[in-house]
Design an enzyme around this catalytic site. Structure first.
Site, PDB file in Angstrom:
ATOM      1  N   ASP A  64      39.831  41.057  35.081  1.00 40.38           N
ATOM      2  CA  ASP A  64      38.740  40.758  35.995  1.00 40.38           C
ATOM      3  C   ASP A  64      39.211  41.053  37.410  1.00 40.38           C
ATOM      4  O   ASP A  64      40.395  41.287  37.636  1.00 40.38           O
ATOM      5  CB  ASP A  64      38.227  39.317  35.832  1.00 40.38           C
ATOM      6  CG  ASP A  64      39.230  38.265  36.277  1.00 40.38           C
ATOM      7  OD1 ASP A  64      40.455  38.533  36.220  1.00 40.38           O
ATOM      8  OD2 ASP A  64      38.801  37.165  36.649  1.00 40.38           O
ATOM      9  N   TYR A  66      40.434  41.108  41.358  1.00 42.40           N
ATOM     10  CA  TYR A  66      41.252  40.252  42.216  1.00 42.40           C
ATOM     11  C   TYR A  66      40.345  39.214  42.876  1.00 42.40           C
ATOM     12  O   TYR A  66      39.212  39.522  43.249  1.00 42.40           O
ATOM     13  CB  TYR A  66      41.937  41.079  43.296  1.00 42.40           C
ATOM     14  CG  TYR A  66      42.978  42.056  42.803  1.00 42.40           C
ATOM     15  CD1 TYR A  66      44.084  41.621  42.080  1.00 42.40           C
ATOM     16  CD2 TYR A  66      42.879  43.412  43.096  1.00 42.40           C
ATOM     17  CE1 TYR A  66      45.062  42.526  41.659  1.00 42.40           C
ATOM     18  CE2 TYR A  66      43.852  44.320  42.679  1.00 42.40           C
ATOM     19  CZ  TYR A  66      44.935  43.864  41.951  1.00 42.40           C
ATOM     20  OH  TYR A  66      45.890  44.755  41.544  1.00 42.40           O
ATOM     21  N   PHE A  77      43.012  46.932  39.304  1.00 43.73           N
ATOM     22  CA  PHE A  77      44.350  47.037  39.899  1.00 43.73           C
ATOM     23  C   PHE A  77      44.350  47.576  41.332  1.00 43.73           C
ATOM     24  O   PHE A  77      45.370  47.499  42.014  1.00 43.73           O
ATOM     25  CB  PHE A  77      45.298  47.879  39.028  1.00 43.73           C
ATOM     26  CG  PHE A  77      45.596  47.274  37.695  1.00 43.73           C
ATOM     27  CD1 PHE A  77      46.408  46.157  37.586  1.00 43.73           C
ATOM     28  CD2 PHE A  77      45.040  47.804  36.525  1.00 43.73           C
ATOM     29  CE1 PHE A  77      46.672  45.571  36.357  1.00 43.73           C
ATOM     30  CE2 PHE A  77      45.300  47.223  35.285  1.00 43.73           C
ATOM     31  CZ  PHE A  77      46.113  46.109  35.199  1.00 43.73           C
ATOM     32  N   HIS A 186      51.412  43.758  29.869  1.00 41.08           N
ATOM     33  CA  HIS A 186      50.740  43.794  31.168  1.00 41.08           C
ATOM     34  C   HIS A 186      51.776  43.959  32.286  1.00 41.08           C
ATOM     35  O   HIS A 186      52.892  43.458  32.181  1.00 41.08           O
ATOM     36  CB  HIS A 186      49.958  42.492  31.370  1.00 41.08           C
ATOM     37  CG  HIS A 186      48.963  42.558  32.483  1.00 41.08           C
ATOM     38  ND1 HIS A 186      49.300  42.324  33.795  1.00 41.08           N
ATOM     39  CD2 HIS A 186      47.636  42.839  32.479  1.00 41.08           C
ATOM     40  CE1 HIS A 186      48.227  42.453  34.555  1.00 41.08           C
ATOM     41  NE2 HIS A 186      47.200  42.764  33.781  1.00 41.08           N
TER      42      HIS A 186
END
Length: 224
Positions: A64, A66, A77, A186
């Site tokens: 989701d 930031y 990202f 991740h």
């Protein structure tokens, strides 16, 4: 929420009339009217706006947006040019440097990747300020799953880069042998040392594109 107007519109059109999407739209509008929500409403669909369906060569799935001020702008990202680079992206840049020798830039603005056909899609497209995952379960997952199914149906080479368990749950939707699936932990500081570092997703993506007669991605982000 400016409408999607490029070649994503036709395959996604049926989603917009489904009951879940009408509820989702109403909920999101209510949230924007009563709380601080990221990204700005005009940026919600930037992943689709910036990377038309016919241009998609690679897909990076995030979770989701930031949730701190000024960071999110609709690409997973990525942050705006004048925003401090978040820890996960710091690790992505480190792997990019180790993998391809790219210089580590002074910003986290990844629009250059999107412009070259890297769809940078979060599975949830909005979030309350300072409350990670706060819009999980309101309907975005159903919408982005529809987009992933559309991508899975594309009968041409596409790379799916799945970092972390939430992204890897989408693997069951991907069956086309023309597609390449790359999985790794991740890139967050909590998990990057468990196998993200050294996974070489960038060189593997370019090798696959090259083998299939497609232009490689220029992964180098320039300084601003």
């Amino acid at each position: 929420m400016p409408p999607i107007s490029n070649d994503w519109l036709e395959p996604l059109r049926s989603e917009f009339s489904k009951p879940y999407y009408r509820k989702l739209h109403a909920k999101v509008m209510e949230e924007y009217n009563s709380r601080k929500i990221f990204p700005m409403a005009d940026d919600i669909f930037n992943a689709f706006h910036l990377t038309p369906l016919h241009k998609v060569k690679a897909v990076i799935l995030g979770q989701d947006p930031y949730h701190n001020d000024g960071q999110a702008h609709g690409l997973c990202f990525s942050v705006k040019p004048d925003v401090e680079i978040p820890p996960s992206l710091v690790n992505i840049y480190q792997e990019l440097h180790d993998d391809l020798g790219c210089d580590i830039p002074n910003n986290g603005y990844l629009v250059k990747w999107a412009d070259q056909g890297v769809l940078m899609l979060n599975t949830v497209l909005t979030v309350r300020a300072h409350m990670a995952n706060s819009h999980r379960g309101i309907g975005w997952e159903e919408f982005t799953d529809a987009a992933i199914r559309i991508l899975a149906e594309q009968d041409r080479p596409i790379v799916f880069i799945l970092w972390g368990r939430p992204a890897q749950t989408k693997k069951s939707m991907l069956h086309n042998p023309k597609h390449l699936i790359l999985e790794a932990p991740h890139p967050s500081p909590l998990s990057a040392y468990r196998g993200f570092f050294g996974s070489r997703p960038f060189s593997k993506t370019n090798a696959f594109l090259r083998e299939n007669g497609l232009d490689e991605i220029d992964w180098q982000i320039e300084n601003v």
